[in-house]
Write a protein that holds these residues in place. Structure first.
Motif, PDB file in Angstrom:
ATOM      1  N   PHE A  41       7.224  -5.911  12.384  1.00 28.50           N
ATOM      2  CA  PHE A  41       6.481  -6.452  11.243  1.00 28.50           C
ATOM      3  C   PHE A  41       5.752  -5.325  10.503  1.00 28.50           C
ATOM      4  O   PHE A  41       5.769  -5.264   9.263  1.00 28.50           O
ATOM      5  N   ILE A  42       5.143  -4.413  11.246  1.00 24.83           N
ATOM      6  CA  ILE A  42       4.434  -3.278  10.631  1.00 24.83           C
ATOM      7  C   ILE A  42       5.409  -2.407   9.848  1.00 24.83           C
ATOM      8  O   ILE A  42       5.130  -1.980   8.715  1.00 24.83           O
ATOM      9  N   ASN A  43       6.583  -2.141  10.446  1.00 23.72           N
ATOM     10  CA  ASN A  43       7.590  -1.309   9.773  1.00 23.72           C
ATOM     11  C   ASN A  43       8.060  -1.962   8.473  1.00 23.72           C
ATOM     12  O   ASN A  43       8.299  -1.277   7.474  1.00 23.72           O
ATOM     13  N   GLN A  44       8.185  -3.296   8.488  1.00 31.48           N
ATOM     14  CA  GLN A  44       8.589  -4.017   7.275  1.00 31.48           C
ATOM     15  C   GLN A  44       7.518  -3.884   6.189  1.00 31.48           C
ATOM     16  O   GLN A  44       7.836  -3.682   5.015  1.00 31.48           O
ATOM     17  N   LEU A  45       6.255  -3.999   6.605  1.00 25.59           N
ATOM     18  CA  LEU A  45       5.162  -3.856   5.644  1.00 25.59           C
ATOM     19  C   LEU A  45       5.154  -2.450   5.040  1.00 25.59           C
ATOM     20  O   LEU A  45       4.989  -2.284   3.827  1.00 25.59           O
ATOM     21  N   ALA A  46       5.318  -1.432   5.897  1.00 24.78           N
ATOM     22  CA  ALA A  46       5.261  -0.047   5.431  1.00 24.78           C
ATOM     23  C   ALA A  46       6.372   0.260   4.431  1.00 24.78           C
ATOM     24  O   ALA A  46       6.220   1.132   3.567  1.00 24.78           O
ATOM     25  N   ALA A  47       7.499  -0.470   4.532  1.00 24.38           N
ATOM     26  CA  ALA A  47       8.631  -0.249   3.625  1.00 24.38           C
ATOM     27  C   ALA A  47       8.581  -1.150   2.398  1.00 24.38           C
ATOM     28  O   ALA A  47       9.392  -1.010   1.475  1.00 24.38           O
ATOM     29  N   ALA A  48       7.636  -2.091   2.371  1.00 21.56           N
ATOM     30  CA  ALA A  48       7.562  -3.059   1.276  1.00 21.56           C
ATOM     31  C   ALA A  48       6.994  -2.415   0.014  1.00 21.56           C
ATOM     32  O   ALA A  48       6.127  -1.549   0.088  1.00 21.56           O
ATOM     33  N   PRO A  49       7.488  -2.839  -1.168  1.00 18.60           N
ATOM     34  CA  PRO A  49       6.968  -2.275  -2.423  1.00 18.60           C
ATOM     35  C   PRO A  49       5.558  -2.771  -2.714  1.00 18.60           C
ATOM     36  O   PRO A  49       5.214  -3.914  -2.410  1.00 18.60           O
TER      37      PRO A  49
ATOM     38  N   SER B 141      -3.430   2.107   4.539  1.00 19.52           N
ATOM     39  CA  SER B 141      -4.662   1.327   4.696  1.00 19.52           C
ATOM     40  C   SER B 141      -4.410  -0.152   4.412  1.00 19.52           C
ATOM     41  O   SER B 141      -4.997  -1.028   5.062  1.00 19.52           O
ATOM     42  N   THR B 142      -3.515  -0.457   3.470  1.00 19.51           N
ATOM     43  CA  THR B 142      -3.176  -1.852   3.178  1.00 19.51           C
ATOM     44  C   THR B 142      -2.406  -2.472   4.338  1.00 19.51           C
ATOM     45  O   THR B 142      -2.647  -3.620   4.724  1.00 19.51           O
ATOM     46  N   VAL B 143      -1.480  -1.710   4.924  1.00 21.95           N
ATOM     47  CA  VAL B 143      -0.728  -2.192   6.091  1.00 21.95           C
ATOM     48  C   VAL B 143      -1.699  -2.535   7.224  1.00 21.95           C
ATOM     49  O   VAL B 143      -1.591  -3.586   7.871  1.00 21.95           O
ATOM     50  N   ARG B 144      -2.669  -1.670   7.460  1.00 27.63           N
ATOM     51  CA  ARG B 144      -3.658  -1.914   8.517  1.00 27.63           C
ATOM     52  C   ARG B 144      -4.515  -3.142   8.198  1.00 27.63           C
ATOM     53  O   ARG B 144      -4.888  -3.902   9.093  1.00 27.63           O
ATOM     54  N   ARG B 145      -4.818  -3.330   6.918  1.00 28.48           N
ATOM     55  CA  ARG B 145      -5.630  -4.489   6.522  1.00 28.48           C
ATOM     56  C   ARG B 145      -4.874  -5.787   6.785  1.00 28.48           C
ATOM     57  O   ARG B 145      -5.446  -6.770   7.267  1.00 28.48           O
ATOM     58  N   TYR B 146      -3.570  -5.810   6.490  1.00 26.29           N
ATOM     59  CA  TYR B 146      -2.767  -7.005   6.754  1.00 26.29           C
ATOM     60  C   TYR B 146      -2.614  -7.236   8.254  1.00 26.29           C
ATOM     61  O   TYR B 146      -2.595  -8.379   8.719  1.00 26.29           O
ATOM     62  N   LEU B 147      -2.505  -6.142   9.011  1.00 20.54           N
ATOM     63  CA  LEU B 147      -2.396  -6.266  10.468  1.00 20.54           C
ATOM     64  C   LEU B 147      -3.659  -6.900  11.046  1.00 20.54           C
ATOM     65  O   LEU B 147      -3.589  -7.657  12.024  1.00 20.54           O
ATOM     66  N   THR B 148      -4.808  -6.617  10.442  1.00 18.08           N
ATOM     67  CA  THR B 148      -6.074  -7.190  10.910  1.00 18.08           C
ATOM     68  C   THR B 148      -6.023  -8.716  10.932  1.00 18.08           C
ATOM     69  O   THR B 148      -6.574  -9.353  11.831  1.00 18.08           O
TER      70      THR B 148
ATOM     71  N   THR C  56       2.414   1.676  16.843  1.00 19.04           N
ATOM     72  CA  THR C  56       2.420   2.914  16.065  1.00 19.04           C
ATOM     73  C   THR C  56       2.196   2.537  14.609  1.00 19.04           C
ATOM     74  O   THR C  56       3.028   1.852  14.002  1.00 19.04           O
ATOM     75  N   LEU C  57       1.080   2.982  14.064  1.00 22.31           N
ATOM     76  CA  LEU C  57       0.705   2.597  12.701  1.00 22.31           C
ATOM     77  C   LEU C  57       0.893   3.755  11.736  1.00 22.31           C
ATOM     78  O   LEU C  57       0.784   4.923  12.126  1.00 22.31           O
ATOM     79  N   PRO C  58       1.180   3.441  10.467  1.00 24.30           N
ATOM     80  CA  PRO C  58       1.260   4.508   9.470  1.00 24.30           C
ATOM     81  C   PRO C  58      -0.071   5.252   9.401  1.00 24.30           C
ATOM     82  O   PRO C  58      -1.130   4.638   9.500  1.00 24.30           O
ATOM     83  N   LYS C  59       0.000   6.553   9.266  1.00 23.98           N
ATOM     84  CA  LYS C  59      -1.217   7.362   9.258  1.00 23.98           C
ATOM     85  C   LYS C  59      -1.919   7.220   7.913  1.00 23.98           C
ATOM     86  O   LYS C  59      -1.335   7.444   6.856  1.00 23.98           O
ATOM     87  N   ALA C  60      -3.178   6.829   7.976  1.00 24.02           N
ATOM     88  CA  ALA C  60      -3.966   6.655   6.747  1.00 24.02           C
ATOM     89  C   ALA C  60      -4.839   7.879   6.533  1.00 24.02           C
ATOM     90  O   ALA C  60      -5.499   8.367   7.459  1.00 24.02           O
ATOM     91  N   GLN C  61      -4.814   8.405   5.313  1.00 25.80           N
ATOM     92  CA  GLN C  61      -5.659   9.543   4.986  1.00 25.80           C
ATOM     93  C   GLN C  61      -7.064   9.057   4.660  1.00 25.80           C
ATOM     94  O   GLN C  61      -7.241   8.011   4.028  1.00 25.80           O
ATOM     95  N   ALA C  62      -8.037   9.826   5.094  1.00 23.93           N
ATOM     96  CA  ALA C  62      -9.421   9.475   4.768  1.00 23.93           C
ATOM     97  C   ALA C  62      -9.601   9.590   3.251  1.00 23.93           C
ATOM     98  O   ALA C  62      -9.237  10.607   2.658  1.00 23.93           O
ATOM     99  N   PRO C  63     -10.106   8.523   2.608  1.00 20.73           N
ATOM    100  CA  PRO C  63     -10.245   8.567   1.154  1.00 20.73           C
ATOM    101  C   PRO C  63     -11.283   9.601   0.730  1.00 20.73           C
ATOM    102  O   PRO C  63     -12.281   9.827   1.416  1.00 20.73           O
TER     103      PRO C  63
END
Length: 309
Positions: free
Chosen positions: A128-136, A154-161, A187-194
């Motif tokens: 599910f996470i991989n699908q989100l990361a590939a979604a437009p 960060s959006t992928v992580r927010r949806y995972l929450t 394994t989550l996509p790496k989010a850069q600190a804003p």
């Protein structure tokens, strides 16, 4: 009957209540894990009021638990979701609840809703996470963007929450023993600190100077944002009765929110953070001018005035 345990801060004041509902034993005679939730009393409640409110909340929760007693780990995720939302609605803010419901309907149920709770494991969540990361990434209109941008980490992580909240509740209710959506198992996509940019004193002064040509209401709103640090919803929910002109203080005790298709409404500030802030003389003078302007508008418009306080 529900078991209610108060939780206290270091000063001995009650901050919340833990509520447990026990529901029998398993076939081996071991006591089943209780249904568990928590209740946080509203700011300003007396000890007696908080106790009564906690009891009402516990009675309602116990009644729901009887309904949940029919639930089991063999039910599909999509069948559990409405029951999860019944509980979540009592603790989430209205805007957060609507966001959770939207993402459950548009993302989580289509991907995982057909699976039984007991069968969902980390590999399903990872897919599910991989699908989100590939979604437009979508525009505000809901249409995909033309640049081909993907959802940010960060959006992928927010949806995972949202998904994690569902499984956490299923664990609390004893339907599953552990959550398959724990971060350490994924394994989550790496989010850069804003990169956070703030105004320099010179930039703030330039903006305030430019504001002098704007409507009085906008001058006041922006100055309040700068000098109080209040959130957007808190600022637009202010009333003149919240202002102590003598002491130059403002009490922030509500926040406005807007849900699509519903009228504007207010709620207590985030985490019930009612507070009083001090403003400078210039900001106070702007508020006095704005109040005089609003009184004049109300008198001129008569029964057509909709501004309230």
């Amino acid at each position: 009957m529900a078991n209610i345990t108060p939780r206290r801060d270091k000063n001995g004041n009650i901050t919340s209540y833990t509520i447990r509902v026990y529901h029998g034993y398993d076939s081996s005679g071991k006591r089943l894990k209780p249904f568990t939730t928590s209740y946080k009393p509203e700011k300003g409640m007396t000890a007696k009021q908080a106790e009564k409110a906690a009891q009402r909340f516990a009675d309602e929760f116990e009644s729901e638990c009887l309904h949940f007693g029919e639930a089991n780990s063999s039910m599909r995720l999509s069948d559990f979701v409405p029951r999860y939302l019944e509980i979540a609605k009592q603790t989430l803010s209205p805007a957060t609840y609507e966001f959770y419901k939207l993402k459950i309907d548009s993302l989580i149920n289509p991907a995982l809703g057909h699976l039984k709770l007991k069968d969902i494991n980390p590999s399903h969540i990872q897919k599910f996470i991989n699908q989100l990361a590939a979604a437009p990434k979508e525009k505000r209109s809901g249409l995909p963007n033309e640049q081909g941008e993907k959802l940010s980490p960060s959006t992928v992580r927010r949806y995972l929450t949202v998904l994690q909240s569902i499984f956490k509740q299923a664990v609390k209710l004893g339907l599953i023993s552990d959550s398959p959506a724990k971060v350490e198992r994924l394994t989550l996509p790496k989010a850069q600190a804003p990169k956070i940019e703030i105004f320099t004193k010179q930039e703030a002064a330039q903006m305030l100077a430019a504001l002098e040509n704007e409507d009085l209401q906008f001058q006041t709103l922006i100055q309040l944002a700068i000098f109080t640090g209040a959130r957007r919803g808190e600022l637009v929910a202010l009333k003149f009765s919240d202002i102590d002109f003598e002491q130059r203080k403002i009490t922030i005790e509500r926040a406005a929110y807007k849900i699509k298709g519903q009228p504007l409404a207010t709620r207590p500030p985030k985490d019930y953070e009612t507070r009083t802030v001090t403003i400078n003389e210039g900001c106070c003078e702007l508020l006095k001018l704005l109040k005089a302007e609003k009184i004049e508008s109300a008198q001129r418009l008569g029964t057509q005035w909709l501004g309230g306080d």
